[in-house]
Design a protein around this motif. Structure first.
Motif, PDB file in Angstrom:
ATOM      1  N   ARG A  11       6.411  71.338  18.625  1.00 31.17           N
ATOM      2  CA  ARG A  11       5.895  72.455  17.813  1.00 31.17           C
ATOM      3  C   ARG A  11       6.636  73.775  18.017  1.00 31.17           C
ATOM      4  NH1 ARG A  11       1.896  73.078  15.053  1.00 31.17           N
ATOM      5  NH2 ARG A  11       0.879  74.867  16.035  1.00 31.17           N
TER       6      ARG A  11
ATOM      7  N   GLU B 299      -3.422  68.634  19.578  1.00 28.81           N
ATOM      8  CA  GLU B 299      -2.373  69.598  19.920  1.00 28.81           C
ATOM      9  C   GLU B 299      -2.680  70.297  21.234  1.00 28.81           C
ATOM     10  OE1 GLU B 299      -2.030  72.465  16.774  1.00 28.81           O
ATOM     11  OE2 GLU B 299      -1.225  73.971  18.140  1.00 28.81           O
ATOM     12  N   ASP B 300      -1.634  70.582  21.989  1.00 32.17           N
ATOM     13  CA  ASP B 300      -1.738  71.332  23.241  1.00 32.17           C
ATOM     14  C   ASP B 300      -2.956  70.923  24.059  1.00 32.17           C
ATOM     15  OD1 ASP B 300       0.598  72.785  22.871  1.00 32.17           O
ATOM     16  OD2 ASP B 300      -0.407  74.374  21.765  1.00 32.17           O
TER      17      ASP B 300
ATOM     18  N   ASP C 204      -6.653  71.212  17.451  1.00 28.13           N
ATOM     19  CA  ASP C 204      -5.940  71.981  18.482  1.00 28.13           C
ATOM     20  C   ASP C 204      -6.851  72.195  19.684  1.00 28.13           C
ATOM     21  OD1 ASP C 204      -4.325  73.671  19.911  1.00 28.13           O
ATOM     22  OD2 ASP C 204      -3.980  75.098  18.274  1.00 28.13           O
TER      23      ASP C 204
ATOM     24  N   TYR D 265     -12.216  78.999  19.944  1.00 26.86           N
ATOM     25  CA  TYR D 265     -10.857  79.133  19.424  1.00 26.86           C
ATOM     26  C   TYR D 265     -10.780  78.545  18.005  1.00 26.86           C
ATOM     27  CZ  TYR D 265      -6.290  77.998  17.966  1.00 26.86           C
ATOM     28  OH  TYR D 265      -5.201  77.898  17.160  1.00 26.86           O
TER      29      TYR D 265
ATOM     30  N   GLU E 253       4.121  75.111  20.952  1.00 24.86           N
ATOM     31  CA  GLU E 253       4.163  76.403  20.260  1.00 24.86           C
ATOM     32  C   GLU E 253       4.482  77.557  21.208  1.00 24.86           C
ATOM     33  OE1 GLU E 253       0.188  76.391  18.506  1.00 24.86           O
ATOM     34  OE2 GLU E 253      -0.407  77.949  19.904  1.00 24.86           O
TER      35      GLU E 253
ATOM     36  N   ARG F 106      -6.325  70.642   9.704  1.00 24.25           N
ATOM     37  CA  ARG F 106      -6.756  70.839  11.092  1.00 24.25           C
ATOM     38  C   ARG F 106      -8.203  71.291  11.064  1.00 24.25           C
ATOM     39  NH1 ARG F 106      -4.884  75.670  15.288  1.00 24.25           N
ATOM     40  NH2 ARG F 106      -6.812  76.641  14.601  1.00 24.25           N
TER      41      ARG F 106
ATOM     42  N   HIS G 189      -5.802  73.743  22.297  1.00 24.53           N
ATOM     43  CA  HIS G 189      -5.346  75.070  22.752  1.00 24.53           C
ATOM     44  C   HIS G 189      -5.324  75.196  24.269  1.00 24.53           C
ATOM     45  CE1 HIS G 189      -4.365  79.317  21.899  1.00 24.53           C
ATOM     46  NE2 HIS G 189      -4.020  78.824  20.725  1.00 24.53           N
TER      47      HIS G 189
HETATM   48 MG    MG Z   1      -1.888  75.741  18.433  1.00 26.64          MG
END
Ligand code: MG
Ligand code: KDG
Length: 402
Positions: free
Chosen positions: A283, A236-237, A210, A159, A262, A147, A212
């Motif tokens: 996740r 991701e997200d 990610d 982040y 997550e 990642r 986020h």
């Molecule tokens: Mg994450």
């Protein structure tokens, strides 16, 4: 066999962890992880004040009935605190079951579908050049999937990138810090970052990113489309997921695979995402999703829709959750990938474990149960310390998703 005692341990060897220990009249005990980053004491109270008194005297082999008792029987359902507490109990019971039957937990979940579990590492840097150095470092360590997050001009904190020189840890001691956020420079930056990573490392490495929860669906569609030439394993997200319909919009605009979950704690958080095939990877974690009993059903449901697992494995899940995840990952058919953020040395010392990393893969080990322990004497040296995740504000001061 009967449960004779259960108690919680909250310790902070590098960061806070909440562990549940369940003891039985057979002299066997089990461990469960109930860590909920920044809300550990709420789970501690829920367990000690409300669940543990109802556990004593029950047969620890009755994992399904005990799960239903605490989920359905509470009348009040779902939510991260409740589900982390149920998850801790469920993991401890599966640990006891494995130890009592003298077999690793993966054998109770169908046996091994694979030898090792492909994991992804985190590479990051204050800028693209430093992120590339960190990718090279993790590649050298043997990781096949990485990642990548990097800082960019216009924002002082980003982040996934540590503020100082240490390793990245999302929670910070004390009250929440505030970080700034701006979408447009981020959207311009990420395709440049991945173009550089591909240029330097070629096509073979699996690359992940990610977002986020920072984007709107149409912004996520734009990002996914612009990343298509670099063939990411996932983004991701991309957007907050309370409104599951958002992912339809993302799907309509890009073939970049999507991972989410997550922060989910129930299959109902992902029901539409899965049955409409709007995501590729789920996740959810064994701790926050209510344990092995709940996640086995969620994974089997996801399998019907070509959705694979890609469980959250940040440092705020304890080695107990990591061990459980590896038993689960090695057993289920629709495993995709597992996140691996190595714990601090103090954490590993407090939680001696049998799982290990080798050449890009992790292995749960063959010890009975989950194969992880808690050194309670050592844990006493690290009392709980208040710590929180940051909050985010847009440059004009508006509070936004961190
Ligand atoms: Mg994450
Ligand atoms: O507690 C929050 C962290 O676990 C989270 O920010 C880490 O997003 C994360 C990830 O993908 O590991």
């Amino acid at each position: 066999m009967k449960i004779t005692n259960a108690y919680i341990n909250v310790t902070s060897p590098g960061r806070n962890f909440l562990t549940l220990k369940i003891e039985t009249d057979a002299g066997i005990y089990g461990l469960g992880d109930g860590t909920l980053n920044g809300r550990e004491l709420a789970v501690a109270s829920y367990l000690s004040d409300h669940l543990i008194p109802c556990l004593i005297g029950r047969d620890p082999f009755q994992t399904e009935d005990i799960w239903q008792y605490f989920y359905r029987g509470a009348y009040w359902r779902r939510g991260p605190v409740t589900m982390a507490a149920i998850g801790a109990i469920d993991l401890a019971l599966w640990d006891i079951k494995g130890k009592a039957l003298n077999t690793p937990v993966y054998n109770l979940l169908g046996g091994r579908s694979r030898e090792g579990v492909m994991v992804y590492a985190h590479a990051n840097g204050k800028d693209i050049d430093r992120a590339l150095e960190d990718v090279a470092h993790h590649k050298e360590l043997g990781y096949k999937a990485i990642r990548v997050q990097s800082g960019f001009s216009g924002l002082s904190t980003v982040y996934g990138v540590p503020k100082g020189s240490g390793r990245y840890e999302p929670a910070e001691r004390g009250l929440p810090s505030e970080q700034d956020w701006a979408t447009e420079p981020y959207l311009r930056h990420v395709p440049v970052l991945f173009a550089r990573v591909r240029e330097e490392f070629g096509e073979e490495l699996h690359l992940l990113h990610d977002c986020h929860h920072r984007l709107t669906p149409i912004e996520a569609g734009r990002l996914g489309k612009e990343l298509e030439p670099f063939h990411l394993f996932w983004i991701e997200d991309p957007t907050p997921a309370e409104l599951q319909d958002s992912f339809r919009i993302i799907r309509e605009h890009t073939t970049t695979p999507i991972a989410v979950g997550e922060v989910f704690n129930s299959i109902w958080d992902a029901h539409d995402l899965i049955r409409n095939q709007w995501i590729d990877y789920l996740r959810m974690t064994l701790t926050h999703g209510g344990g092995i009993t709940a996640l086995k059903k969620a994974a089997d449901f996801a399998a019907l829709y070509h959705v694979r697992t890609g469980f959250h494995g940040a440092t705020d899940l304890s080695p107990v959750c990591m061990a459980a995840a590896l038993h689960f990952d090695v057993a289920i058919h629709n495993f995709g990938i597992q996140e691996h953020m190595p714990h601090a040395d103090e954490t590993d010392a407090v939680f001696p474990h049998h799982y290990f990393f080798k050449d890009g893969y992790m292995f749960p080990g063959d010890a009975p149960g989950l194969g992880v322990d808690l050194d309670e004497k050592l844990a006493e040296k690290y009392p709980y310390q208040r710590a929180y995740l940051p909050v985010s504000r847009k440059l004009d001061g508006t509070l936004t998703d961190w």
